[in-house]
Design a protein around this motif. Structure first.
Motif, PDB file in Angstrom:
ATOM      1  N   MET A 134      45.028  -5.137  55.358  1.00 36.67           N
ATOM      2  CA  MET A 134      44.355  -3.995  55.995  1.00 36.67           C
ATOM      3  C   MET A 134      43.689  -3.133  54.932  1.00 36.67           C
ATOM      4  SD  MET A 134      46.915  -0.923  56.915  1.00 36.67           S
ATOM      5  CE  MET A 134      48.152  -1.619  57.955  1.00 36.67           C
TER       6      MET A 134
ATOM      7  N   THR B  50      42.257   3.047  53.380  1.00 42.52           N
ATOM      8  CA  THR B  50      42.200   4.167  52.438  1.00 42.52           C
ATOM      9  C   THR B  50      40.952   4.124  51.558  1.00 42.52           C
ATOM     10  OG1 THR B  50      44.604   3.998  52.349  1.00 42.52           O
ATOM     11  CG2 THR B  50      43.549   5.333  50.651  1.00 42.52           C
TER      12      THR B  50
ATOM     13  N   GLY C  83      39.902   9.926  50.802  1.00 37.73           N
ATOM     14  CA  GLY C  83      40.910  10.235  51.812  1.00 37.73           C
ATOM     15  C   GLY C  83      41.684   9.024  52.285  1.00 37.73           C
TER      16      GLY C  83
ATOM     17  N   ASP D  38      43.821  11.145  55.787  1.00 41.11           N
ATOM     18  CA  ASP D  38      42.777  11.567  56.715  1.00 41.11           C
ATOM     19  C   ASP D  38      41.682  10.497  56.752  1.00 41.11           C
ATOM     20  OD1 ASP D  38      41.031  12.911  58.290  1.00 41.11           O
ATOM     21  OD2 ASP D  38      40.611  14.534  56.870  1.00 41.11           O
TER      22      ASP D  38
ATOM     23  N   PHE E 205      42.308   1.516  48.107  1.00 45.06           N
ATOM     24  CA  PHE E 205      43.517   0.690  48.089  1.00 45.06           C
ATOM     25  C   PHE E 205      43.330  -0.451  49.071  1.00 45.06           C
ATOM     26  CE2 PHE E 205      45.595   4.463  46.351  1.00 45.06           C
ATOM     27  CZ  PHE E 205      46.533   3.930  45.478  1.00 45.06           C
ATOM     28  N   CYS E 206      43.503  -1.666  48.591  1.00 45.71           N
ATOM     29  CA  CYS E 206      43.511  -2.815  49.486  1.00 45.71           C
ATOM     30  C   CYS E 206      44.511  -3.806  48.888  1.00 45.71           C
ATOM     31  CB  CYS E 206      42.115  -3.430  49.587  1.00 45.71           C
ATOM     32  SG  CYS E 206      42.088  -4.916  50.604  1.00 45.71           S
ATOM     33  N   SER E 207      45.721  -3.793  49.446  1.00 48.29           N
ATOM     34  CA  SER E 207      46.775  -4.647  48.895  1.00 48.29           C
ATOM     35  C   SER E 207      46.625  -6.070  49.390  1.00 48.29           C
ATOM     36  CB  SER E 207      48.151  -4.094  49.277  1.00 48.29           C
ATOM     37  OG  SER E 207      48.400  -2.917  48.557  1.00 48.29           O
TER      38      SER E 207
ATOM     39  N   SER F  38      47.493  -5.095  44.296  1.00 46.49           N
ATOM     40  CA  SER F  38      46.821  -4.059  45.097  1.00 46.49           C
ATOM     41  C   SER F  38      45.495  -3.794  44.401  1.00 46.49           C
ATOM     42  CB  SER F  38      47.647  -2.783  45.164  1.00 46.49           C
ATOM     43  OG  SER F  38      48.884  -3.036  45.796  1.00 46.49           O
TER      44      SER F  38
ATOM     45  N   GLY G  19      51.334   6.130  55.605  1.00 50.26           N
ATOM     46  CA  GLY G  19      51.537   7.540  55.963  1.00 50.26           C
ATOM     47  C   GLY G  19      52.641   8.136  55.121  1.00 50.26           C
TER      48      GLY G  19
ATOM     49  N   GLY H 163      55.170  11.137  53.341  1.00 41.54           N
ATOM     50  CA  GLY H 163      56.232  11.918  53.982  1.00 41.54           C
ATOM     51  C   GLY H 163      55.742  13.022  54.899  1.00 41.54           C
ATOM     52  N   ASN H 164      54.862  13.870  54.392  1.00 45.36           N
ATOM     53  CA  ASN H 164      54.387  14.979  55.233  1.00 45.36           C
ATOM     54  C   ASN H 164      53.667  14.459  56.471  1.00 45.36           C
ATOM     55  OD1 ASN H 164      55.359  16.727  53.361  1.00 45.36           O
ATOM     56  ND2 ASN H 164      53.360  17.423  52.598  1.00 45.36           N
TER      57      ASN H 164
HETATM   58  C1  LIG Z   1      50.857   0.415  46.102  1.00 43.55           C
HETATM   59  C2  LIG Z   1      50.011   0.907  47.216  1.00 43.55           C
HETATM   60  C3  LIG Z   1      49.416  -0.009  48.057  1.00 43.55           C
HETATM   61  C4  LIG Z   1      48.584   0.418  49.088  1.00 43.55           C
HETATM   62  N1  LIG Z   1      47.981  -0.507  49.875  1.00 43.55           N
HETATM   63  C5  LIG Z   1      47.111  -0.106  50.837  1.00 43.55           C
HETATM   64  C6  LIG Z   1      46.408  -1.046  51.643  1.00 43.55           C
HETATM   65  O1  LIG Z   1      46.611  -2.261  51.522  1.00 43.55           O
HETATM   66  N2  LIG Z   1      45.513  -0.586  52.541  1.00 43.55           N
HETATM   67  C7  LIG Z   1      45.269   0.736  52.709  1.00 43.55           C
HETATM   68  O2  LIG Z   1      44.458   1.087  53.544  1.00 43.55           O
HETATM   69  N3  LIG Z   1      45.933   1.661  51.963  1.00 43.55           N
HETATM   70  C8  LIG Z   1      46.844   1.272  51.040  1.00 43.55           C
HETATM   71  N4  LIG Z   1      47.498   2.204  50.279  1.00 43.55           N
HETATM   72  C9  LIG Z   1      47.141   3.589  50.417  1.00 43.55           C
HETATM   73  C10 LIG Z   1      48.170   4.473  51.080  1.00 43.55           C
HETATM   74  O3  LIG Z   1      48.298   4.137  52.441  1.00 43.55           O
HETATM   75  C11 LIG Z   1      47.723   5.908  50.849  1.00 43.55           C
HETATM   76  O4  LIG Z   1      47.856   6.180  49.472  1.00 43.55           O
HETATM   77  C12 LIG Z   1      48.495   6.917  51.659  1.00 43.55           C
HETATM   78  O5  LIG Z   1      48.216   6.764  53.023  1.00 43.55           O
HETATM   79  C13 LIG Z   1      48.183   8.351  51.237  1.00 43.55           C
HETATM   80  O6  LIG Z   1      46.811   8.577  51.198  1.00 43.55           O
HETATM   81  P1  LIG Z   1      46.138   9.218  49.892  1.00 43.55           P
HETATM   82  O7  LIG Z   1      46.587   8.419  48.713  1.00 43.55           O
HETATM   83  O8  LIG Z   1      44.686   9.337  50.107  1.00 43.55           O
HETATM   84  O9  LIG Z   1      46.789  10.629  49.736  1.00 43.55           O
HETATM   85  P2  LIG Z   1      46.326  11.978  50.467  1.00 43.55           P
HETATM   86  O10 LIG Z   1      45.877  11.701  51.841  1.00 43.55           O
HETATM   87  O11 LIG Z   1      45.404  12.709  49.580  1.00 43.55           O
HETATM   88  O12 LIG Z   1      47.720  12.747  50.534  1.00 43.55           O
HETATM   89  C14 LIG Z   1      48.312  13.329  49.356  1.00 43.55           C
HETATM   90  C15 LIG Z   1      49.579  14.052  49.794  1.00 43.55           C
HETATM   91  O13 LIG Z   1      49.244  15.068  50.712  1.00 43.55           O
HETATM   92  C16 LIG Z   1      50.058  14.969  51.868  1.00 43.55           C
HETATM   93  N5  LIG Z   1      49.303  15.439  53.020  1.00 43.55           N
HETATM   94  C17 LIG Z   1      48.200  14.881  53.578  1.00 43.55           C
HETATM   95  N6  LIG Z   1      47.816  15.598  54.632  1.00 43.55           N
HETATM   96  C18 LIG Z   1      48.642  16.652  54.733  1.00 43.55           C
HETATM   97  C19 LIG Z   1      48.746  17.778  55.621  1.00 43.55           C
HETATM   98  N7  LIG Z   1      47.909  17.936  56.649  1.00 43.55           N
HETATM   99  N8  LIG Z   1      49.756  18.653  55.439  1.00 43.55           N
HETATM  100  C20 LIG Z   1      50.629  18.488  54.434  1.00 43.55           C
HETATM  101  N9  LIG Z   1      50.587  17.463  53.557  1.00 43.55           N
HETATM  102  C21 LIG Z   1      49.593  16.557  53.706  1.00 43.55           C
HETATM  103  C22 LIG Z   1      50.455  13.520  51.966  1.00 43.55           C
HETATM  104  O14 LIG Z   1      51.694  13.367  52.669  1.00 43.55           O
HETATM  105  C23 LIG Z   1      50.589  13.148  50.497  1.00 43.55           C
HETATM  106  O15 LIG Z   1      51.870  13.448  50.037  1.00 43.55           O
HETATM  107  C24 LIG Z   1      48.361   1.795  49.269  1.00 43.55           C
HETATM  108  C25 LIG Z   1      49.001   2.718  48.430  1.00 43.55           C
HETATM  109  C26 LIG Z   1      49.811   2.294  47.420  1.00 43.55           C
HETATM  110  C27 LIG Z   1      50.470   3.307  46.525  1.00 43.55           C
END
Ligand SMILES: Cc1cc2nc3c(=O)[nH]c(=O)nc-3n(C[C@H](O)[C@H](O)[C@H](O)COP(=O)(O)OP(=O)(O)OC[C@H]3O[C@@H](n4cnc5c(N)ncnc54)[C@H](O)[C@@H]3O)c2cc1C
Length: 556
Positions: A186, A189, A193, A196, A224-226, A276, A436, A438-439
């Protein structure tokens, strides 16, 4: 002399070192898991679990897990002639582990053999492979989870489902129709964002009219695309109607490589066996899945299942840490006694066991709700709506602190790579971030409560099944109910506290009903009544440490 055998070396004899925990059966040795499998409807899968347990606990499989992490995947963007290939090269051990997972249907079993206990049985089997190596859990989980989303577009499901459900692991990079089995990833990301996803800037342009099932050209990127060697991906991209979901294969129907370019592989804290990547779509060919502009609800069908696997994966980490800590302390003496017999160490070990059992019991109960939903149970759907996010938040959030305490039980040996504990520790924070963070889980719980007030009733109906059996639970739940919703202006600020308490009350209720009595008593005294400190190893003095430790002890 300590228990471990003496081995001679030139200058001294080696003794008082624990033997490796291998050639044991992680299913057979896991009482809480065996009980949960039977209780939650997967009793028919016990023989399979025994067989897979023997494979996953074998010296060979454990070795593959080590090797797959020692040699990280390498990106090959081009072949020797300069043609773009976008392939990832793995250590052979990765493929062996994938073969075990796919061959045992961990990526597909509930869709191949739907029926009572199908998701529960798969969850138990998944816990066994993940103890040997968790990196392979990523493509296996994504393939398992993609099916419900793919079914939103029946003609695409008709074309792809059989490939994804195959028990053949075919590692070759070829058009899917020439392979004996396929995997699905999938890509949601983007740089700007992840939580979001509505901020996605990747665009999809219709090639011949557009709409569900139609062909599109995708331009953009994913940060991110694992598991980028998967055969197809569910991808989010913007159309004129908003975020939509697409199935993007690695090869086009013409037999050409799709314009799916892997930019680089991430240099990650853990999860090193798994690749990834960052990818760019330079006019990649894809077909729309589900309704235009409804990409988030479509892909949520997938995310619902990967989130279950985050919960099950976290429970696996707890169990792996516990058996390693128990094995080490049973064979290591200090100050004249085995560590496992030192009163303070017994408190630490028992506390870790309690947390592990609570994780297994609640994770498997969550898995049952997937079976119930599949059978058309509306109450289960409402329960799952909250329980999924509640447990994803709490189990994943606690995993790093649990892992580090298991590591510390090994003393200095635990800090050394060969013990396997650094690998476990590095893996621990991941499940809390992906699918998704923690928050986001806590906010999802709030959203679920507003969207469907029946979910609150369903959640507490399950918790209250344990009412009356334990006054501490009754008091805890009653105070929690007072906090929901409480002051609406501060509800987001309080969300972590509320969700934490929801998780603890659900775990307590399950342990009171089904857990070992000593474990349930220790859980309720510490987690509900606050007779506990801020670190593991602070259970009250009257705890039945012997029963708890004995129950969780792995037998080699
Ligand atoms: C090893 C690894 C593999 C991954 N593989 C995939 C993949 O295959 N495909 C894919 O699509 N994604 C992948 N991801 C991405 C992952 O799903 C995202 O990193 C994750 O959803 C968080 O998004 P972000 O990194 O943009 O952080 P952000 O969205 O910027 O969030 C940063 C922090 O803010 C918090 N936050 C966000 N919104 C709010 C709010 N409204 N109120 C309070 N806190 C908030 C979040 O909880 C987080 O702690 C991977 C990530 C990792 C680390």
């Amino acid at each position: 002399m300590a228990t471990a055998e003496r081995r001679s070396s030139a200058t001294h004899e080696v003794f008082n070192q624990a033997p490796p925990l291998e050639d044991y059966n992680p299913f057979d040795a896991d009482e809480p898991l065996k009980e949960a499998l039977r209780r939650e409807g997967g009793d028919w899968a016990e023989d399979r679990a025994q067989e897979l347990g023997a494979i996953c606990g074998s010296r060979q499989t454990i070795r593959w897990g080590v090797e797959a992490n020692e040699r990280k995947p390498e990106l090959r963007t081009h072949d020797r002639y300069g043609n773009r290939i976008d392939e990832v090269e793995f250590d052979p051990s990765w493929h062996e582990l994938m073969r075990i997972g796919v061959g045992n249907g961990l990526h597909a079993a509930p869709w191949r053999e739907p029926g009572p206990g199908a998701h529960v049985a798969r969850a138990a089997l998944f816990m066994l492979l993940m103890q040997a190596e968790s990196g392979v859990g990523c493509p296996i989980s994504m393939t398992y989870s993609a099916i419900p989303a793919l079914r939103k577009q029946p003609e695409l499901a008709a074309e792809w489902e059989e490939r994804f459900l195959s028990l053949d692991y075919d590692e070759r990079s070829l058009p899917a129709e020439r392979k004996s089995g396929s995997l699905c990833g999938m890509a949601m990301t983007e740089k700007q964002g992840g939580s979001d996803v509505r901020a996605n800037t990747t665009t999809a342009t219709p090639l011949n009219g557009g709409g569900p099932g139609a062909e599109y050209e995708i331009v953009g990127h994913k940060w991110f695309c694992s598991a980028p060697m998967c055969d197809a991906f569910l991808v989010l991209a913007q159309t004129e109607s908003g975020i939509s979901c697409f199935l993007m294969p690695r090869w086009t129907p013409d037999g050409e490589r799709n314009a799916f370019h892997i930019q680089r592989l991430k240099d990650k804290l853990g999860n090193r066996s798994n690749a990834s990547s960052e990818v760019e779509f330079r006019g990649a060919w894809a077909r729309m899945v589900g309704e235009e502009g409804r990409g988030v609800p479509t892909i949520i069908e997938m995310v619902n299942h990967t989130r279950l696997d985050c919960v099950i994966g976290a429970a696996t980490g707890y169990r792996a840490g516990v058996v390693a800590a128990l094995n080490h302390t049973a064979h290591r003496a200090a100050f004249g006694k085995e560590l496992i017999d030192q009163p303070l160490m017994r408190n630490v070990l028992a506390d870790l066991c309690v947390e592990s059992e609570a994780a297994t019991v609640s994770g498997m109960r969550l898995a049952r709700s997937y079976d119930e939903v599949a059978a058309g149970d509306d109450q289960a759907l409402e329960f799952r709506r909250l329980a999924n996010a509640v447990l994803k938040y709490w189990l994943c959030k606690r995993a790093p602190s649990h892992a580090v305490e298991c590591l510390e039980c090994h003393g200095g040996n635990g800090y050394v790579e060969e013990s396997g504990m650094p690998r476990l520790y590095r893996e621990a924070p991941l499940a809390s971030i992906w699918e998704g963070s923690g928050n986001v889980q806590c906010l999802d719980v709030l959203r679920g409560m507003v969207k469907s007030p029946a979910s609150v009733d369903a959640f507490f109906a399950e918790v209250l099944e344990g009412a009356g059996a334990e006054p501490k639970l009754d008091a805890y739940v009653s105070s929690l109910r007072d906090e929901i919703p409480g002051d609406i202006d501060t509800i987001q600020t309080r969300a972590r506290r509320i969700v934490e308490k929801m998780a603890i009350s659900l775990q307590a209720s399950l342990l009171v009903r089904y857990g070992d009595p000593a474990v349930a008593d220790a859980f309720c005294a510490s987690r509900l009544s606050g007779d506990w400190g801020h670190a593991f190893g602070t259970l009250p003095a009257g705890t039945d440490f012997s029963s708890i430790i004995q129950r969780h002890q792995p037998q080699s």
